[in-house]
Motif scaffolding. Structure first.
Motif, short mmCIF file in Angstrom:
data_model
loop_
_atom_site.label_atom_id
_atom_site.label_comp_id
_atom_site.label_asym_id
_atom_site.label_seq_id
_atom_site.Cartn_x
_atom_site.Cartn_y
_atom_site.Cartn_z
N GLN A 153 0.70 -0.94 0.00
CA GLN A 153 -0.11 0.12 -0.11
C GLN A 153 0.94 1.22 0.09
O GLN A 153 1.56 1.51 0.64
N GLY A 154 0.61 2.22 -0.66
CA GLY A 154 1.36 3.33 -0.98
C GLY A 154 2.59 3.51 -1.83
O GLY A 154 2.72 2.30 -2.70
N LYS A 155 3.29 4.33 -1.76
CA LYS A 155 4.53 4.53 -2.80
C LYS A 155 5.50 5.20 -2.06
O LYS A 155 5.50 5.61 -0.73
N GLY A 156 6.55 5.43 -2.50
CA GLY A 156 7.85 5.86 -2.23
C GLY A 156 8.60 5.30 -1.18
O GLY A 156 8.49 3.89 -1.16
N LEU A 157 9.29 5.97 -0.28
CA LEU A 157 10.45 5.11 0.67
C LEU A 157 9.61 4.42 1.70
O LEU A 157 10.08 3.24 2.01
N ALA A 158 8.30 4.76 2.04
CA ALA A 158 8.00 3.89 3.21
C ALA A 158 7.40 2.54 2.36
O ALA A 158 7.55 1.82 3.17
N ALA A 159 7.02 2.52 1.09
CA ALA A 159 6.68 1.41 0.57
C ALA A 159 7.88 0.74 0.30
O ALA A 159 7.68 -0.67 0.41
N VAL A 160 9.03 1.01 -0.03
CA VAL A 160 10.14 0.47 -0.06
C VAL A 160 10.62 -0.26 1.14
O VAL A 160 10.94 -1.45 1.19
N GLU A 161 10.42 0.36 2.33
CA GLU A 161 10.68 -0.09 3.55
C GLU A 161 9.76 -1.35 3.72
O GLU A 161 10.37 -2.45 4.42
N THR A 162 8.59 -1.21 3.57
CA THR A 162 7.65 -2.58 3.87
C THR A 162 8.07 -3.52 2.91
O THR A 162 7.90 -4.66 3.39
N ALA A 163 8.17 -3.31 1.41
CA ALA A 163 8.71 -4.26 0.72
C ALA A 163 9.82 -5.06 1.28
O ALA A 163 9.97 -6.33 1.02
N ALA A 164 10.77 -4.53 1.85
CA ALA A 164 11.97 -5.08 2.18
C ALA A 164 11.58 -5.82 3.36
O ALA A 164 12.40 -7.07 3.56
N VAL A 165 10.72 -5.48 4.15
CA VAL A 165 10.07 -6.48 5.29
C VAL A 165 9.68 -7.63 5.05
O VAL A 165 10.06 -8.82 5.23
N VAL A 166 8.56 -7.65 3.76
CA VAL A 166 7.95 -8.65 3.25
C VAL A 166 9.11 -9.71 2.71
O VAL A 166 9.02 -11.00 2.73
N LEU A 167 9.86 -9.09 1.92
CA LEU A 167 10.77 -9.97 1.05
C LEU A 167 11.93 -10.78 2.19
O LEU A 167 12.35 -11.96 1.79
N GLY A 168 12.42 -9.88 3.01
CA GLY A 168 13.28 -10.61 4.03
C GLY A 168 12.65 -11.69 4.78
O GLY A 168 13.05 -12.86 4.76
N ALA A 169 11.15 -11.72 5.09
CA ALA A 169 10.38 -12.77 5.88
C ALA A 169 10.41 -13.80 4.77
O ALA A 169 10.34 -14.79 5.36
N PHE A 170 10.02 -13.50 3.60
CA PHE A 170 9.77 -14.55 2.29
C PHE A 170 10.78 -15.35 2.42
O PHE A 170 11.09 -16.66 2.38
N ARG A 171 11.94 -14.87 2.05
CA ARG A 171 13.57 -15.52 1.88
C ARG A 171 13.52 -16.38 2.84
O ARG A 171 14.32 -17.56 2.86
N GLU A 172 13.46 -16.15 4.18
CA GLU A 172 13.81 -16.96 5.14
C GLU A 172 12.72 -18.00 5.40
O GLU A 172 12.96 -19.41 5.35
N ALA A 173 11.49 -17.51 5.38
CA ALA A 173 10.30 -18.80 5.68
C ALA A 173 10.33 -19.57 4.57
O ALA A 173 9.84 -20.58 4.95
N ALA A 174 10.62 -19.37 3.22
CA ALA A 174 10.44 -20.24 2.13
C ALA A 174 11.18 -21.47 2.34
O ALA A 174 10.98 -22.54 1.97
N HIS A 175 12.25 -21.30 3.12
CA HIS A 175 13.26 -22.58 3.21
C HIS A 175 12.58 -23.33 4.33
O HIS A 175 13.14 -24.65 4.64
N ASP A 176 11.94 -22.59 5.42
CA ASP A 176 12.01 -23.28 6.90
C ASP A 176 10.55 -23.95 6.72
O ASP A 176 10.40 -25.08 7.44
N GLU A 177 9.42 -23.12 6.18
CA GLU A 177 7.98 -23.71 6.27
C GLU A 177 7.74 -24.87 5.48
O GLU A 177 7.91 -24.81 4.24
N PRO A 178 7.06 -25.96 5.77
CA PRO A 178 6.83 -27.30 5.06
C PRO A 178 5.72 -27.04 3.95
O PRO A 178 5.51 -27.74 3.13
N ASP A 179 4.87 -26.03 4.54
CA ASP A 179 3.84 -26.05 3.60
C ASP A 179 3.38 -24.51 3.40
O ASP A 179 3.94 -23.64 3.89
N LEU A 180 2.67 -24.24 2.29
CA LEU A 180 2.34 -22.74 1.80
C LEU A 180 1.55 -22.02 2.95
O LEU A 180 1.82 -20.84 3.12
N VAL A 181 0.65 -22.56 3.58
CA VAL A 181 -0.38 -22.11 4.42
C VAL A 181 0.78 -21.51 5.74
O VAL A 181 0.70 -20.23 6.13
N GLY A 182 1.63 -22.50 6.30
CA GLY A 182 2.55 -21.92 7.06
C GLY A 182 3.34 -20.82 6.73
O GLY A 182 3.60 -19.79 7.66
#
Length: 342
Positions: A153-182
């Motif tokens: 949601q939104g644009k600019g630096l705040a949106a970039v910061e939020t995108a960084a949070v989501v991508l960081g969590a995804f890159r870690e959880a993608a290796h750890d969680e056994p299923d997509l719901v988790g």
């Protein structure tokens, strides 16, 4: 300066174009370095002396006033050129740092991930920016190829910061969680913990396992588009719509995973709403389904660039929202000899 000198000579001593010689060092200070400005200033002073002698201006104060004017403008131009050079150096340094940060945040998607080939296109709505509020990633995990495409949601630096949070969590959880719901629940917790207020992220998660199918988890994101080998186009709607990441409330049921056949020869396009909501000058939305035929190019990246070029032509100018697209195919798509299931 040449034009002023010629005009002064042609007009004769009585007109007096001499003060206009100072335009030379003035313009030099705007576009050149301090050395170039100083050299042009010296040339302007010499020209001023020559024209002053020709016009007989040194018999009165006008000649000395013109020389003082040229010298003053030259000094100011040198100072301006020095300050501009320093600002340009600082800007170049900031841009270099920003480009590194952009590459870390939205690193290039691998062209090959397991049995799949991938291509990505990103168009930021912010001028001269390479990233914004849209995000994407492809991860080869022990549980299969996992993909995310999202829109903050939104644009600019705040949106970039939020995108960084989501991508960081995804890159870690993608290796750890056994299923997509988790994996989705892990992202929800990370986003809820980091974000404040009512900020949210729409996202679609996809998982390619050993079978010729793909599993989706849709958090309020536009439905993925699949282009079948025979040319048919489907938008893969979820069985029920769920809230975006960051708006999950305790006790509210999350999205349900759903499976879709994905056979050799099929193509899957994940995108953000900046694509489908792009309008032409008449206000019509971009007809993504009707443009699916543009993806027939054998090379996935060139096919996606063809689609992006058509999107930009449709908008007839800069896009008003970030637009990300991620195209996935099996290897051998161009020849029809797709790799077997592993």
């Amino acid at each position: 300066m040449v034009v002023v000198a010629v005009a002064d000579v042609v007009a004769g001593p009585g007109v007096g174009f001499l003060p206009l010689v100072s335009l030379g060092p003035a313009f030099a200070g705007l576009v050149g370095g301090w050395r170039r400005t100083a050299s042009i200033g010296v040339a302007a002073l010499l020209l001023c002396v020559g024209l002053g002698l020709y016009d007989g201006l040194f018999e009165e104060r006008r000649g000395f006033t013109a020389m003082a004017s040229v010298a003053g403008v030259t000094g100011a131009g040198v100072v301006a050129a020095v300050m501009r050079s320093r600002r340009e150096a600082e800007l170049a340094s900031v841009r270099s740092i920003a480009e590194v940060a952009q590459r870390v945040l939205l690193r290039p998607v691998p062209r090959s991930a397991g049995r799949l080939q991938a291509a990505v296109s990103y168009t930021s709505a912010v001028a001269a920016a390479r990233i914004g509020g849209d995000l994407y990633e492809v991860v080869a995990s022990p549980h299969g190829i996992r993909v995310i495409v999202g829109d903050v949601q939104g644009k600019g630096l705040a949106a970039v910061e939020t995108a960084a949070v989501v991508l960081g969590a995804f890159r870690e959880a993608a290796h750890d969680e056994p299923d997509l719901v988790g994996l989705g629940e892990r992202l929800e917790r990370s986003v809820a913990r980091e974000l404040e207020g009512e900020r949210f992220v729409t996202a679609v998660l996809a998982e390619f396992g050993s079978e010729r199918e793909v599993v989706f988890l849709n958090h309020g994101h536009p439905a993925p588009m699949v282009v079948r080998a025979e040319g048919g186009v489907d938008f893969l709607q979820p069985p029920s719509y769920a809230l975006p990441l960051g708006l999950g409330v305790h006790g509210v049921e999350g999205p349900k995973p759903y499976r879709v056949d994905f056979a050799p020869g099929d193509q899957l396009l994940l995108y953000t709403d900046g694509v489908t909501e792009a309008r032409d000058p008449q206000g019509s939305f971009y007809p993504l389904g009707d443009r699916a035929g543009l993806l027939k190019e054998p090379d996935a990246q060139r096919a996606l660039e063809t689609l992006r070029a058509d999107l930009v032509r449709h908008a007839a100018g800069p896009l008003h929202d970030d637009a990300a697209m991620l195209l996935l195919r099996y290897h051998g798509h161009a020849t029809g000899q797709c790799s077997p299931v592993e």
